[in-house]
Motif scaffolding. Structure first.
Motif, short mmCIF file in Angstrom:
data_model
loop_
_atom_site.label_atom_id
_atom_site.label_comp_id
_atom_site.label_asym_id
_atom_site.label_seq_id
_atom_site.Cartn_x
_atom_site.Cartn_y
_atom_site.Cartn_z
N GLY A 78 39.15 60.42 -5.93
CA GLY A 78 40.61 60.33 -5.76
C GLY A 78 41.14 61.70 -5.38
N THR A 87 42.24 62.95 -2.73
CA THR A 87 43.41 63.06 -1.86
C THR A 87 44.71 62.74 -2.60
N GLY A 88 44.60 62.29 -3.86
CA GLY A 88 45.79 61.85 -4.59
C GLY A 88 46.50 62.99 -5.31
N ALA A 89 47.64 62.65 -5.91
CA ALA A 89 48.46 63.65 -6.59
C ALA A 89 47.68 64.30 -7.74
N ALA A 111 37.11 59.63 -1.92
CA ALA A 111 38.32 58.81 -1.91
C ALA A 111 37.95 57.49 -1.25
N SER A 112 38.96 56.74 -0.81
CA SER A 112 38.67 55.45 -0.20
C SER A 112 38.28 55.65 1.27
N ARG A 126 39.94 54.86 3.65
CA ARG A 126 41.15 55.26 4.40
C ARG A 126 41.15 56.75 4.71
N SER A 127 40.68 57.56 3.76
CA SER A 127 40.76 59.00 4.00
C SER A 127 39.38 59.64 4.16
N ALA A 167 41.48 57.48 -9.46
CA ALA A 167 41.62 56.64 -8.25
C ALA A 167 41.98 55.21 -8.63
N GLY A 201 51.37 59.74 -5.33
CA GLY A 201 51.97 60.40 -4.17
C GLY A 201 53.02 59.55 -3.46
P1 A2P Z 1 43.00 57.40 -0.47
O1 A2P Z 1 43.73 58.64 -0.09
O2 A2P Z 1 41.77 57.20 0.38
O3 A2P Z 1 43.85 56.19 -0.56
P2 A2P Z 1 47.76 58.59 -5.85
O4 A2P Z 1 47.66 58.33 -7.33
O5 A2P Z 1 48.44 59.89 -5.51
O6 A2P Z 1 48.35 57.42 -5.12
O7 A2P Z 1 46.23 58.75 -5.32
C1 A2P Z 1 45.26 57.76 -5.51
C2 A2P Z 1 43.90 58.34 -5.17
O8 A2P Z 1 42.91 57.32 -5.40
C3 A2P Z 1 43.75 58.71 -3.70
O9 A2P Z 1 42.87 59.80 -3.58
C4 A2P Z 1 43.12 57.47 -3.10
O10 A2P Z 1 42.38 57.68 -1.93
C5 A2P Z 1 42.18 57.08 -4.22
N1 A2P Z 1 41.79 55.68 -4.14
C6 A2P Z 1 42.60 54.60 -4.21
N2 A2P Z 1 41.87 53.46 -4.09
C7 A2P Z 1 40.58 53.83 -3.94
C8 A2P Z 1 39.35 53.13 -3.77
N3 A2P Z 1 39.30 51.79 -3.72
N4 A2P Z 1 38.21 53.87 -3.63
C9 A2P Z 1 38.25 55.21 -3.67
N5 A2P Z 1 39.38 55.94 -3.84
C10 A2P Z 1 40.54 55.25 -3.96
#
Ligand code: A2P
Length: 345
Positions: free
Chosen positions: A21, A23-25, A48-49, A51-52, A84, A176
């Motif tokens: 996670g 990339t998250g806050a 992360a997912s 997506r990133s 995450a 975020g």
């Molecule tokens: P991603 O940036 O790829 O969506 P926040 O609490 O700020 O919203 O951040 C959530 C964090 O958890 C982000 O880094 C996000 O990655 C990650 N995340 C959310 N869903 C998944 C998943 N299914 N697998 C891996 N990371 C995830």
């Protein structure tokens, strides 16, 4: 407190650490805190997912490519800090642990599992011993963490019977996208535009929402239930806790009004001394100078700030406290890194 044998073998070059996670806050703050506290990192893996995956994060002057958690092989990792979401933790924490990696999980997925340690280092570090086999450690809810730090020195001096807490929680606790929503709605309203409501159940800009997480059949929300159940598990005591959790239009820093009833004599003067002497707490409590903790000062800082300490005039052996902390730091990322520090001690 001595924790017995080491959790992880000593590694002079440092440890292989993953942030899940990243990339998250909270993940971003975990990276900041690992650097600030000079955690001995030999190798850093950012996950992360999909997506990133492939995006680049620069950390301490070095570029790291974010990898997709799905399909990532955790072999060789020492510690993974997860933030995450609960579903991601449920799926992936067990396979990281099976590979021999300690998982410090910031989600609610494992917190109330009776075999899983739920730890605030200032309060119950000994609970970490539960994780020697299963290797998963849960980080409590952000609102719970700052409250139990404030309760601990008082409870050690005089057992607590009951706590009534109301929270004033910052939007960063919802991630975020939630922070983006407060900023966007504020701009929309100041420009006389209609607002987009997406992350929160109602408009958060210039509003107060008494609803965090889902409602349950008994009328409490899951956030309130977390504060009630987690406090009992962490304190290891049958304290009666009741909570009302509220979202306010603040970016960083949760505040809490906490009313505490003790089993025997306790007063504000004694409590002020106990709180001031406790590691991790800063007392700011000078009404004559209009001095009290606020999120504007707590944001970006590590301590739990306590003020407005006063006797409850309506009830014997009872106190009011006002407790403020940076919910992303002590409420999440810092607490996780402090746990990791015990694992390598
Ligand atoms: P991603 O940036 O790829 O969506 P926040 O609490 O700020 O919203 O951040 C959530 C964090 O958890 C982000 O880094 C996000 O990655 C990650 N995340 C959310 N869903 C998944 C998943 N299914 N697998 C891996 N990371 C995830």
């Amino acid at each position: 407190m001595s924790m017995g044998e080491r959790f992880l073998d000593k590694k002079d070059d440092g440890y292989h650490v993953a942030v899940v996670g990243a990339t998250g806050a909270v993940g971003q703050t975990m990276l900041d805190i690992l650097a600030e506290r000079e955690f001995p990192v030999a190798e850093l893996t950012l996950l992360a997912s999909s997506r990133s995956a492939g995006s680049v994060i620069t950390h301490q002057g070095k570029d790291y490519v974010v990898q997709d958690l799905d399909g990532f092989d955790p072999a060789g990792l020492d510690i993974a800090l997860f933030s995450a979401g609960g579903d991601t933790s449920k799926t992936h924490a067990p396979r990281f642990a099976a590979a021999g990696c300690y998982v410090v999980d910031n989600s609610s997925a494992w917190r109330m599992d009776q075999d899983i340690a739920l730890v605030v280092p200032e309060v119950n570090p000994q609970a970490l011993n539960m994780a020697r086999e299963n290797k998963i450690i849960a980080n409590p809810n952000c609102s719970t963490i700052q409250m139990v730090v404030a309760l601990k020195p008082l409870h050690d001096a005089m057992p607590i019977e009951r706590v009534v807490v109301s929270t004033y929680q910052a939007v960063s606790g919802a991630g975020g996208k939630a922070m983006d929503e407060l900023a966007k709605q504020t701009a929309q309203l100041l420009n006389a535009q209609s607002v987009d409501v997406d992350v929160f159940p109602a408009r958060i800009a210039f509003n107060v929402i008494p609803h965090i997480d889902d409602f349950m059949a008994d009328g409490y929300t899951k956030e309130e239930r977390k504060m009630m159940d987690e406090t009992v598990k962490i304190m290891g005591s049958d304290i009666a806790v009741t909570a009302t959790t509220v979202r306010v239009p603040v970016f960083y820093g949760h505040s809490e009004s906490v009313n505490i009833t003790f089993n025997g004599p306790m007063n504000a003067e004694k409590a002020r001394g106990l709180l001031a002497d406790f590691d991790g707490i800063c007392v700011v409590d000078d009404p004559s100078a209009e001095d009290y903790p606020m999120p504007t000062e707590a944001a970006g800082s590590d301590p739990v700030w306590v003020g407005r300490i006063r006797d409850d005039l309506s009830c014997p052996n009872s106190l009011h406290l006002w407790v403020v902390a940076d919910n992303v730091r002590k409420g999440a990322a810092l607490n996780a890194v402090q746990i990791a520090e015990i694992l390598i001690r």
